[in-house]
Design an enzyme around this catalytic site. Structure first.
Site: not given
Ligand code: F6R
Length: 249
Positions: A67, A136, A138, A143
């Protein structure tokens, strides 16, 4: 899903790096799906160390990132392009032309998303997809919602995600409200998936991942439909797991 609860964040990084190293040694032109965020940082450090020791050669590897924030240019300090170059790509020998990260500034968004998706398919699909997980539920930026999108698409970030990611920006208002993300189908098409979770703030979602059914309220729960998912968590992220979930380490 195979679960492996490890003692520390360092052990998770080392085990994740083992999987990446093994994938590349079995298939030197492996296609890796990569994530940003705090979770994979130590894994990237570990694979940089192994590259420096001559244990991994990325010269034939191709990478696709999950992403990018919509509206951020590649050279923006908080873009995922910048993150990936700083945390990984500038330290290893993956050729620049084999690195693919969604553009945050495409002119024709839908067309761009279709081409990103198509290119993954044309390259033969992702061999090993690395994932973090949002509190959450995702994955990528898919989401929780009534419906999930299959393919790469533009998504509005949830308030929870904007809140969680505000730590990387000076002010919460600077966090982009939209992102371009691989879809659930893109992620689930990977041949193998490695989901990492670290820290106490991921404990609740990791418990839910294992004790609820498949629901769009927890996009990561769709991973239960995939035949080859390995979940690596540290002791804190695994602290709410109950019952007799079999562990594979
Ligand atoms: C990032 C992504 C997100 C993160 C998730 C956890 O490329 O796709 O799904 O993996 O938001 O983020 P952290 O690792 O910062 O807790």
């Amino acid at each position: 899903m195979q679960l492996c609860v490890l003692e520390s964040c360092a052990e998770v990084a080392s085990k994740a790096a083992d999987h990446i190293q093994q994938a590349i040694s079995e298939k030197p032109d492996s296609i890796l799906g990569l994530a940003t965020g705090s979770t994979p940082i130590d894994t990237y450090k570990e694979i940089i160390g192994r590259y420096e020791q001559g244990k991994i050669d990325f010269s034939q590897v191709r990478t696709f990132n999950l992403d990018e924030y919509y509206g951020l240019a590649a050279d923006h300090p908080q873009s995922y392009h910048t993150f990936m170059h700083q945390q990984l790509f500038q330290h290893i020998n993956v050729p620049r032309e084999r690195i693919h990260i969604p553009s945050g500034t495409p002119i024709h968004v839908q067309e761009y998303c279709r081409s990103y998706e198509q290119f993954i398919t044309d390259c033969g699909g992702i061999d090993l997809q690395l994932l973090g997980i949002g509190s959450n539920g995702h994955i990528g930026f898919n989401e929780p919602s009534d419906q999930l999108s299959a393919d790469t698409h533009l998504v509005r970030l949830s308030e929870a995600t904007i809140e969680a990611n505000a730590r990387f920006f000076e002010r919460k208002e600077e966090v982009p409200q939209y992102a371009i993300t691989m879809g659930m189908g893109t992620i689930l098409s990977a041949k193998k998936i490695l989901l990492l979770a670290l820290g106490i703030e991921k404990a609740e979602i990791i418990r839910k991942l294992f004790d609820t059914g498949v629901t769009t309220d927890i996009p990561a729960s769709f991973l239960r439909l995939h035949p080859n998912v390995i979940v690596l968590v540290d002791r804190e992220a695994g602290s709410q797991l109950v019952g007799n979930i079999k562990e594979f380490c």
